[in-house]
Scaffold this motif. Structure first.
Motif, PDB file in Angstrom:
ATOM      1  N   ARG A 166       0.854  -1.194   0.000  1.00 37.14           N
ATOM      2  CA  ARG A 166       0.000   0.000   0.000  1.00 37.14           C
ATOM      3  C   ARG A 166       0.883   1.234   0.000  1.00 37.14           C
ATOM      4  O   ARG A 166       1.929   1.276   0.665  1.00 37.14           O
ATOM      5  CB  ARG A 166      -0.899   0.000   1.239  1.00 37.14           C
ATOM      6  N   LEU A 167       0.486   2.245  -0.751  1.00 36.87           N
ATOM      7  CA  LEU A 167       1.127   3.559  -0.727  1.00 36.87           C
ATOM      8  C   LEU A 167       0.123   4.519  -0.105  1.00 36.87           C
ATOM      9  O   LEU A 167      -1.036   4.580  -0.552  1.00 36.87           O
ATOM     10  CB  LEU A 167       1.499   3.995  -2.145  1.00 36.87           C
ATOM     11  N   HIS A 168       0.545   5.269   0.909  1.00 40.30           N
ATOM     12  CA  HIS A 168      -0.442   6.088   1.607  1.00 40.30           C
ATOM     13  C   HIS A 168       0.191   7.348   2.172  1.00 40.30           C
ATOM     14  O   HIS A 168       1.426   7.475   2.291  1.00 40.30           O
ATOM     15  CB  HIS A 168      -1.105   5.284   2.728  1.00 40.30           C
ATOM     16  N   SER A 169      -0.679   8.281   2.527  1.00 39.32           N
ATOM     17  CA  SER A 169      -0.272   9.530   3.161  1.00 39.32           C
ATOM     18  C   SER A 169      -1.318   9.882   4.211  1.00 39.32           C
ATOM     19  O   SER A 169      -2.405  10.367   3.872  1.00 39.32           O
ATOM     20  CB  SER A 169      -0.157  10.659   2.128  1.00 39.32           C
ATOM     21  N   PRO A 170      -1.045   9.600   5.486  1.00 41.82           N
ATOM     22  CA  PRO A 170      -2.034   9.891   6.535  1.00 41.82           C
ATOM     23  C   PRO A 170      -2.441  11.358   6.583  1.00 41.82           C
ATOM     24  O   PRO A 170      -3.609  11.675   6.818  1.00 41.82           O
ATOM     25  CB  PRO A 170      -1.297   9.475   7.819  1.00 41.82           C
ATOM     26  N   ASP A 171      -1.491  12.258   6.356  1.00 48.69           N
ATOM     27  CA  ASP A 171      -1.815  13.687   6.428  1.00 48.69           C
ATOM     28  C   ASP A 171      -2.780  14.116   5.329  1.00 48.69           C
ATOM     29  O   ASP A 171      -3.604  15.020   5.526  1.00 48.69           O
ATOM     30  CB  ASP A 171      -0.533  14.514   6.320  1.00 48.69           C
ATOM     31  N   LEU A 172      -2.686  13.455   4.180  1.00 53.35           N
ATOM     32  CA  LEU A 172      -3.540  13.824   3.047  1.00 53.35           C
ATOM     33  C   LEU A 172      -4.795  12.957   2.966  1.00 53.35           C
ATOM     34  O   LEU A 172      -5.641  13.188   2.101  1.00 53.35           O
ATOM     35  CB  LEU A 172      -2.754  13.710   1.737  1.00 53.35           C
ATOM     36  N   GLY A 173      -4.915  11.960   3.845  1.00 50.46           N
ATOM     37  CA  GLY A 173      -6.040  11.035   3.732  1.00 50.46           C
ATOM     38  C   GLY A 173      -6.015  10.297   2.418  1.00 50.46           C
ATOM     39  O   GLY A 173      -7.063  10.027   1.813  1.00 50.46           O
ATOM     40  N   ALA A 174      -4.803   9.952   1.953  1.00 54.24           N
ATOM     41  CA  ALA A 174      -4.627   9.349   0.631  1.00 54.24           C
ATOM     42  C   ALA A 174      -4.110   7.919   0.758  1.00 54.24           C
ATOM     43  O   ALA A 174      -3.369   7.595   1.695  1.00 54.24           O
ATOM     44  CB  ALA A 174      -3.657  10.183  -0.208  1.00 54.24           C
ATOM     45  N   GLY A 175      -4.484   7.095  -0.189  1.00 52.04           N
ATOM     46  CA  GLY A 175      -3.995   5.723  -0.206  1.00 52.04           C
ATOM     47  C   GLY A 175      -4.362   5.018  -1.492  1.00 52.04           C
ATOM     48  O   GLY A 175      -5.417   5.277  -2.079  1.00 52.04           O
ATOM     49  N   VAL A 176      -3.474   4.128  -1.933  1.00 48.12           N
ATOM     50  CA  VAL A 176      -3.718   3.325  -3.128  1.00 48.12           C
ATOM     51  C   VAL A 176      -3.013   1.997  -2.949  1.00 48.12           C
ATOM     52  O   VAL A 176      -1.966   1.912  -2.293  1.00 48.12           O
ATOM     53  CB  VAL A 176      -3.225   4.051  -4.408  1.00 48.12           C
ATOM     54  N   VAL A 177      -3.576   0.939  -3.501  1.00 48.23           N
ATOM     55  CA  VAL A 177      -2.955  -0.378  -3.386  1.00 48.23           C
ATOM     56  C   VAL A 177      -1.840  -0.500  -4.415  1.00 48.23           C
ATOM     57  O   VAL A 177      -1.843   0.164  -5.458  1.00 48.23           O
ATOM     58  CB  VAL A 177      -3.978  -1.510  -3.594  1.00 48.23           C
ATOM     59  N   LEU A 195      -0.374   9.125  -7.481  1.00 50.48           N
ATOM     60  CA  LEU A 195      -1.637   9.767  -7.838  1.00 50.48           C
ATOM     61  C   LEU A 195      -1.913  11.050  -7.073  1.00 50.48           C
ATOM     62  O   LEU A 195      -2.984  11.627  -7.215  1.00 50.48           O
ATOM     63  CB  LEU A 195      -2.790   8.775  -7.618  1.00 50.48           C
ATOM     64  N   TRP A 196      -0.985  11.490  -6.240  1.00 49.33           N
ATOM     65  CA  TRP A 196      -1.135  12.764  -5.540  1.00 49.33           C
ATOM     66  C   TRP A 196       0.256  13.359  -5.313  1.00 49.33           C
ATOM     67  O   TRP A 196       1.276  12.671  -5.390  1.00 49.33           O
ATOM     68  CB  TRP A 196      -1.869  12.582  -4.206  1.00 49.33           C
ATOM     69  N   THR A 197       0.298  14.636  -5.061  1.00 43.56           N
ATOM     70  CA  THR A 197       1.562  15.307  -4.756  1.00 43.56           C
ATOM     71  C   THR A 197       1.710  15.414  -3.247  1.00 43.56           C
ATOM     72  O   THR A 197       0.729  15.498  -2.505  1.00 43.56           O
ATOM     73  CB  THR A 197       1.608  16.709  -5.381  1.00 43.56           C
ATOM     74  N   GLY A 198       2.967  15.396  -2.811  1.00 45.32           N
ATOM     75  CA  GLY A 198       3.244  15.439  -1.384  1.00 45.32           C
ATOM     76  C   GLY A 198       3.831  14.114  -0.911  1.00 45.32           C
ATOM     77  O   GLY A 198       4.354  13.317  -1.693  1.00 45.32           O
ATOM     78  N   SER A 199       3.709  13.856   0.375  1.00 41.41           N
ATOM     79  CA  SER A 199       4.302  12.658   0.965  1.00 41.41           C
ATOM     80  C   SER A 199       3.574  11.392   0.523  1.00 41.41           C
ATOM     81  O   SER A 199       2.340  11.372   0.425  1.00 41.41           O
ATOM     82  CB  SER A 199       4.268  12.762   2.492  1.00 41.41           C
ATOM     83  N   ALA A 200       4.339  10.339   0.257  1.00 42.49           N
ATOM     84  CA  ALA A 200       3.787   9.029  -0.098  1.00 42.49           C
ATOM     85  C   ALA A 200       4.645   7.960   0.569  1.00 42.49           C
ATOM     86  O   ALA A 200       5.843   7.855   0.283  1.00 42.49           O
ATOM     87  CB  ALA A 200       3.750   8.842  -1.609  1.00 42.49           C
ATOM     88  N   GLN A 201       4.046   7.193   1.466  1.00 36.81           N
ATOM     89  CA  GLN A 201       4.774   6.210   2.261  1.00 36.81           C
ATOM     90  C   GLN A 201       4.433   4.795   1.804  1.00 36.81           C
ATOM     91  O   GLN A 201       3.270   4.454   1.605  1.00 36.81           O
ATOM     92  CB  GLN A 201       4.429   6.372   3.739  1.00 36.81           C
ATOM     93  N   VAL A 202       5.473   3.970   1.652  1.00 33.45           N
ATOM     94  CA  VAL A 202       5.308   2.580   1.224  1.00 33.45           C
ATOM     95  C   VAL A 202       5.078   1.699   2.445  1.00 33.45           C
ATOM     96  O   VAL A 202       5.788   1.823   3.454  1.00 33.45           O
ATOM     97  CB  VAL A 202       6.534   2.086   0.432  1.00 33.45           C
ATOM     98  N   GLU A 203       4.112   0.799   2.345  1.00 37.34           N
ATOM     99  CA  GLU A 203       3.828  -0.167   3.404  1.00 37.34           C
ATOM    100  C   GLU A 203       3.714  -1.556   2.779  1.00 37.34           C
ATOM    101  O   GLU A 203       2.939  -1.757   1.844  1.00 37.34           O
ATOM    102  CB  GLU A 203       2.526   0.196   4.125  1.00 37.34           C
ATOM    103  N   VAL A 204       4.513  -2.497   3.255  1.00 37.38           N
ATOM    104  CA  VAL A 204       4.487  -3.876   2.765  1.00 37.38           C
ATOM    105  C   VAL A 204       4.161  -4.785   3.939  1.00 37.38           C
ATOM    106  O   VAL A 204       4.771  -4.678   5.019  1.00 37.38           O
ATOM    107  CB  VAL A 204       5.829  -4.283   2.131  1.00 37.38           C
TER     108      VAL A 204
END
Length: 587
Positions: A166-177, A195-204
């Protein structure tokens, strides 16, 4: 002496004859009473019938687990019941099974020890550099390389682990598989669209090791009896409870055959010893078999050890996504080269709102008035498991003018119905036919979805919502394919006779797992069924609500019944297709 003896015998015979007549009269009276009041007797509460009846029920209930039959370790006995498929259907089945075939690991079960299996704590992932150096832009593809190790810290050289990315950004309320590619050598690639600008965190996340998946495969093919069912049979004072299932060995004891006459879907119960098969009253989940795996195998399903545990990054686990480069065209940014990367996200979250990637505009139904206006003059029929019953409950809470009509149905079982007579709205829910693990369902309320669809008139004001997956996880996949085949035929018939009918299918979703849940309802079982569902309805005029990605991409914990924030996005998607946003005309 002889005369007196004969005299006594004559007197005794007369007395016996007199008593026999009395007993015969009493027996006939009881029989007449029962015949004239049989329906009343059957409706008496079991606590008021007799102590004997209560004792009998307790004995039978406690006896069920001990009397379970020895199951054939041959999945073909179960999977190939029912109507014989056509040649085309056999080919499709083979294709579907091949498409979900899982990589086999090389570790033999007899040599299985925990130290040689996948350890998420020793495993790691790294974000690979972008093509432009160390900058990522909106519309790019991000790749993370995962390497798994065993509990001794040694790299594994075969694949088959079940990973989620999962790629996500808690601050932006964003996430994609992300799409995980298994290179079958201990390495995996996790691919993400940006799919968005700003922080994007990888989760495996390691859901199951390859060794754990092998255990689940064996259980699915060999022990479809690990969830068993029961039915109560009753006539007057007599009652019996017997074991039921889709596959019962025929050589254990006589069977009652409840195979559906229209679809050929098989269902059997062991025949009661004293009652007929036509005295079945209800259907219920009997329970879960225990001691299905060895002690060594049990070590493969440990929460916080090797079951749904995050894999750490060897370096940075996040990137900063910049706006798209000026020399990139809009088309290139939107397409994201999905064909070559095999990424197929259906949508993503931004500001906690689900956005489909096909360009469809999702409306927000935040109050009762808007929802009610959308549903005006609509008839919504929901069929399936409790995950679509959750939609029924959400819609009633959202559209306050929808009032549930009391059908005196068992709680959480149904059928249920809600009506808004002012706005001419009808909402109905019915569970699918067996196998269904609900507490108690009346036999008369057991209906197969395909038969129910054949009874609908359909039309532009009719919406059909289907969700059927969670109760098939313990059976071979062929069983699920057969059920979907019947439903697909019925959907096509419905769309042929009433082309304006909207058909919506809710997919499977992720859920919380521990050892017990994993053996019966693992996400791996759900994933396999979900892939079959999507393939079998691909290209048909149906709306697929992607519950799998909507639960995986969201930050809230996985649950069989997703939390309201996720259900809200599902319902918004449903209502947006019922009442799509009207586009303003170009002048």
């Amino acid at each position: 002496m002889g005369f007196n003896h004969d005299r006594r015998e004559v007197i005794m015979c007369r007395n016996l004859s007199k008593y026999a007549l009395i007993f015969l009269f009493l027996a006939l009276s009881v029989l007449i009473f029962l015949l004239r009041n049989i329906h009343t007797v059957e409706n008496w509460n079991c606590h008021t019938i007799s102590a004997l009846y209560q004792l009998q029920s307790r004995i039978q209930t406690s006896f069920i687990p001990a009397s379970l039959p020895t199951f054939y370790n041959n999945h073909t006995f179960c999977s190939h019941l029912g109507q014989r498929p056509s040649r085309e259907e056999e080919l499709e089945e083979r294709y579907l099974l091949d498409s979900i075939a899982w990589p086999e690991h090389t570790l033999q079960s007899r040599a299985l020890t925990l130290r040689l299996t996948t350890d998420p704590d020793h495993s790691l992932f790294a974000i690979l550099p972008s093509k432009a150096g160390r900058e990522w832009h909106f519309g790019d593809q991000l790749e993370a390389l995962v390497q798994v190790h065993d509990f001794q810290g040694r790299p594994k050289h075969y694949g088959g682990d079940f990973l989620l990315a999962r790629l996500h950004s808690p601050d932006l309320g964003a996430g994609v598989v992300g799409t995980v590619l298994d290179h079958k050598n201990g390495f995996y690639s996790a691919l993400f669209p940006l799919l968005w600008t700003g922080s994007a965190q990888v989760e495996v996340t390691l859901v199951h090791s390859s060794e754990a998946v092998a255990v689940l495969q064996r259980l699915r093919e060999e022990r479809s009896d690990r969830v068993f069912f029961k039915s109560l049979f009753r006539l007057g004072f007599l009652s019996e409870t017997t074991v039921c299932n889709m596959c019962l060995p025929p050589d254990q004891q006589p069977l009652c055959n409840y195979t559906d006459l229209y679809t050929g879907e098989p269902w059997y119960c062991y025949k009661p010893k004293m009652l007929g098969c036509d005295t079945r009253v209800n259907h219920a989940k009997g329970g879960y078999l225990k001691h299905l795996i060895t002690n060594n195998e049990a070590l493969l399903f440990q929460s916080d050890v090797n079951l749904k545990v995050h894999i750490h990054a060897s370096g940075p686990d996040r990137v900063n996504v910049l706006p798209p480069l000026k020399d990139k065209t809009v088309v290139e940014s939107d397409t994201l080269n999905l064909e070559t990367t095999k990424i197929a996200p259906s949508g993503y979250y931004f500001e906690d709102t689900w956005t489909p990637l096909n360009g469809f505009k999702i409306r927000q139904f935040n109050n009762s008035t808007v929802a009610t206006q959308c549903l005006r003059n609509k008839m919504i029929y929901m069929y399936g498991d409790s995950t679509v019953r959750q939609w029924f409950e959400y819609l009633i809470a959202l559209a306050s003018d929808l009032k549930e009509f009391n059908l005196h149905s068992p709680k959480n079982v149904g059928p249920f119905m809600a009506v808004d007579s002012t706005h001419n709205i009808l909402l109905k829910y019915r569970c699918h036919g067996p196998p269904i693990r609900f507490s108690t369902v009346l036999s008369s309320e057991l209906r197969y979805i395909s038969n129910e669809l054949d009874g609908l008139s359909g039309g532009p004001n009719t919406v059909v919502v289907l969700s059927i997956w969670a109760h098939f996880s313990t059976f071979p996949v062929e069983v699920y394919i057969r059920r979907l085949r019947h439903i697909r035929r019925a959907v096509l018939r419905l769309l042929d006779r009433a082309p304006g009918t909207m058909v919506v299918i809710r997919t499977a979703n992720l859920q919380a797992l521990d050892q017990d849940v994993s053996l019966y309802n693992s996400d791996w079982f759900s994933l396999q069924l979900d892939q079959v569902l999507r393939a079998m309805f691909k290209g048909l005029n149906v709306l697929m609500v992607d519950a799998w990605q909507m639960t995986q991409a969201h930050p809230l914990p996985h649950a069989l019944h997703p939390p309201p924030a996720i259900v809200k996005n599902m319902i918004n998607m449903l209502l947006s297709h019922i009442c799509p946003e009207k586009r303003s005309r170009m002048i």
